[in-house]
Design an enzyme around this catalytic site. Structure first.
Site, PDB file in Angstrom:
ATOM      1  N   ASP A  48       1.636  10.484   2.234  1.00 23.03           N
ATOM      2  CA  ASP A  48       0.345  10.918   1.668  1.00 23.03           C
ATOM      3  C   ASP A  48       0.517  11.971   0.781  1.00 23.03           C
ATOM      4  OD1 ASP A  48      -0.891   9.355   3.547  1.00 23.03           O
ATOM      5  OD2 ASP A  48      -0.977  10.863   5.098  1.00 23.03           O
ATOM      6  N   GLU A  84      -9.224   3.837   0.920  1.00 24.37           N
ATOM      7  CA  GLU A  84      -8.942   5.164   1.539  1.00 24.37           C
ATOM      8  C   GLU A  84      -8.103   5.871   0.761  1.00 24.37           C
ATOM      9  OE1 GLU A  84      -8.041   5.004   5.513  1.00 24.37           O
ATOM     10  OE2 GLU A  84      -5.787   4.820   5.220  1.00 24.37           O
TER      11      GLU A  84
END
Length: 498
Positions: A13, A176
């Site tokens: 991430d 997402e």
């Protein structure tokens, strides 16, 4: 040059920004403490530690591994890193507390001030617009934008709140991993999702010239670099001082975790073009803003004579009452706090990331202060862990392997009696092409390394949601108060394994 994968370590991430000549990257740290690590680079390829944003987050019972609770697979993730008007901002959610946190600082190395944003914003991304208004983009399947108030504590009353894009009923993974950026008057939202007919992580981008207008776009990268069908996606883009653009995404790489991938970005009609001909190129040209700079390693050996180096993180909150660093002796000692059924419940387990494609670690353990039933040693920490350790059984020292299976069953090899209370342990891991295997060894009096147990299969699973790590552990199975002393931790990467 061939630069990928970046770091060869579990830094998922990623969110990267540039401030003058320095790039900063934040990554998910989940249940490890201290947390929310910031790295820096001058070429986007080589990275080193700068700081952790917090020592502990909320110090809940679960974060402290108390009363059988834990936050495996939860904790902080998918942070947004921004620099605005002389101040750094980091925003993230923690899935165990269901809160949205905002940390701010005038300097990247802190001190950082903590506050909350009212609401819960999955994979949130901050936007400071040029007109002084502030927003957060977030969501799963449906991607929303919410305008925040001036002090970033809550949604702005009567502010903008709308659905931007959606990926309804995607059977694998809907949109997402939001990253919103404003570039040359256009708003860009970078997202991850999967192909609908099979699992394949894919990067998407949508853009608009107005936050109230229609966002158009689609997939911009669907490529696994020829690696096991694991797609490269999730992240944003960053520019260099000379005007070039790059994307920093990540790739699922099996049990070792999710590893950053760098690729060039060009532009066509105000829309980003990722890679070359739809793929991550093997060779990427990069330039350093500080040629010749020497980076400090992100993982490595430690003699414990210089305090706790930043390459180490505790599994959950540490309890300072039950560990001790002795710089003079070069030791790290863990004292058991409570009776545990297995090592994932043990407090003060000290960890380092494992590296791709293979790595090994060794450590010396002094077990003279163990109590009956205690186990101490070296592990490959994940839900399905492997460990080699020493225990005290009927007053004698025994070496054993712990083998946590995918089905949750914990196997222990029959203990091998040893005459010495001081043992060297070695653990090797092979992640090449997602082989994901670990092997355990021990030796007495610096003799030959002796294998113990069987080859252990490692997995990346959502129960922990992190890459596998080396861990130094000690836990009590019968009574508390025993301790183990660790020294001479050695870390070997693929080039050093004999």
């Amino acid at each position: 040059m061939n630069v990928n994968p970046i770091t060869r370590l579990d830094y998922p991430d990623p969110d990267v920004i540039r401030v003058e000549d320095t790039y900063y990257m934040v990554s998910t740290t989940m249940h490890f403490m201290p947390g929310c690590e910031i790295l820096q680079s001058f070429d986007l390829v080589h990275w080193e530690h700068v700081t952790y944003i917090y020592e502990t987050l909320d110090h809940t019972d679960a974060q402290q591994l108390k009363s059988g609770q834990n936050i495996y697979g939860q904790g902080m993730w998918a942070a947004s890193l921004r620099y605005h008007e002389g101040r750094f901002y980091i925003c993230f959610v923690a899935n165990d507390t269901r809160k949205t946190y905002l940390y701010t600082s005038e300097k990247i190395d802190g001190p950082w001030k903590k506050q909350l944003i009212e609401g819960f914003y999955h994979d949130g991304s901050l936007l400071f617009d040029e007109d002084g208004r502030n927003y957060i983009v977030y969501g799963n399947d449906e991607i929303w934008i919410t305008e925040l108030n001036e002090d970033l504590t809550a949604p702005r009353k009567d502010g903008l709140h709308r659905l931007l894009v959606s990926d309804h009923k995607n059977p694998e993974l809907g949109y997402e991993g939001s990253h919103i950026q404003k570039i040359n008057g256009y708003y860009y939202i970078f997202l991850v999702h999967s192909l609908r007919d099979r699992w394949m992580r894919t990067e998407a981008c949508f853009y608009s010239d107005s936050l109230e207008g229609e966002f158009t776009g689609g997939d911009v990268l669907c490529d696994d670099r020829g690696y096991c069908g694991q797609g490269v996606a999730q992240g944003g883009i960053v520019d260099t001082p000379d005007g070039k653009w790059y994307a920093m995404l990540f790739q699922d790489s099996g049990a070792v975790g999710r590893i950053p991938i760098l690729l060039p970005v060009t532009w066509k009609d105000h829309f980003p073009v990722f890679g070359q001909n739809g793929h991550v190129p093997e060779e990427i040209e990069v330039h350093s803003t500080r040629p010749g700079y020497i980076y400090q390693p992100l993982v490595g050996s430690d003699d414990f004579r210089n305090g706790l180096l930043p390459r180490w993180q505790f599994n959950h909150d540490p309890d300072p009452r039950y560990y001790h660093l002795d710089a003079l002796q070069g030791t790290y000692t863990i004292t058991t706090r409570e009776v545990c059924t297995e090592l994932t419940q043990a407090v003060n387990t000290l960890t380092q990331r494992m590296s791709y494609p293979s790595c090994a670690a060794e450590v010396t353990v002094d077990a003279s202060a163990l109590k009956e039933g205690d186990v101490a040693g070296l592990c490959a920490l994940q839900g399905c862990y492997a460990a080699v350790g020493i225990t005290k059984h009927h007053g004698k020292y025994e070496v054993l392997m712990l083998d946590k299976k995918e089905d949750g069953i914990l196997d222990m090899t029959e203990g091998t009696v040893v005459e010495s209370h001081q043992i060297d342990f070695r653990l090797e891991a092979d992640f090449c092409n997602m082989k994901d295997e670990a092997r355990c060894y021990y030796r007495v009096n610096k003799g030959d390394w002796l294998p113990i147990g069987t080859v252990h299969k490692l997995y990346f699973k959502l129960d922990h949601f992190t890459g596998c790590r080396f861990g130094l552990f000690c836990y009590a199975a019968e009574e508390t108060g025993g301790s183990a002393c660790f020294r001479d931790f050695k870390y070997y990467d693929v080039d050093e394994i004999s």
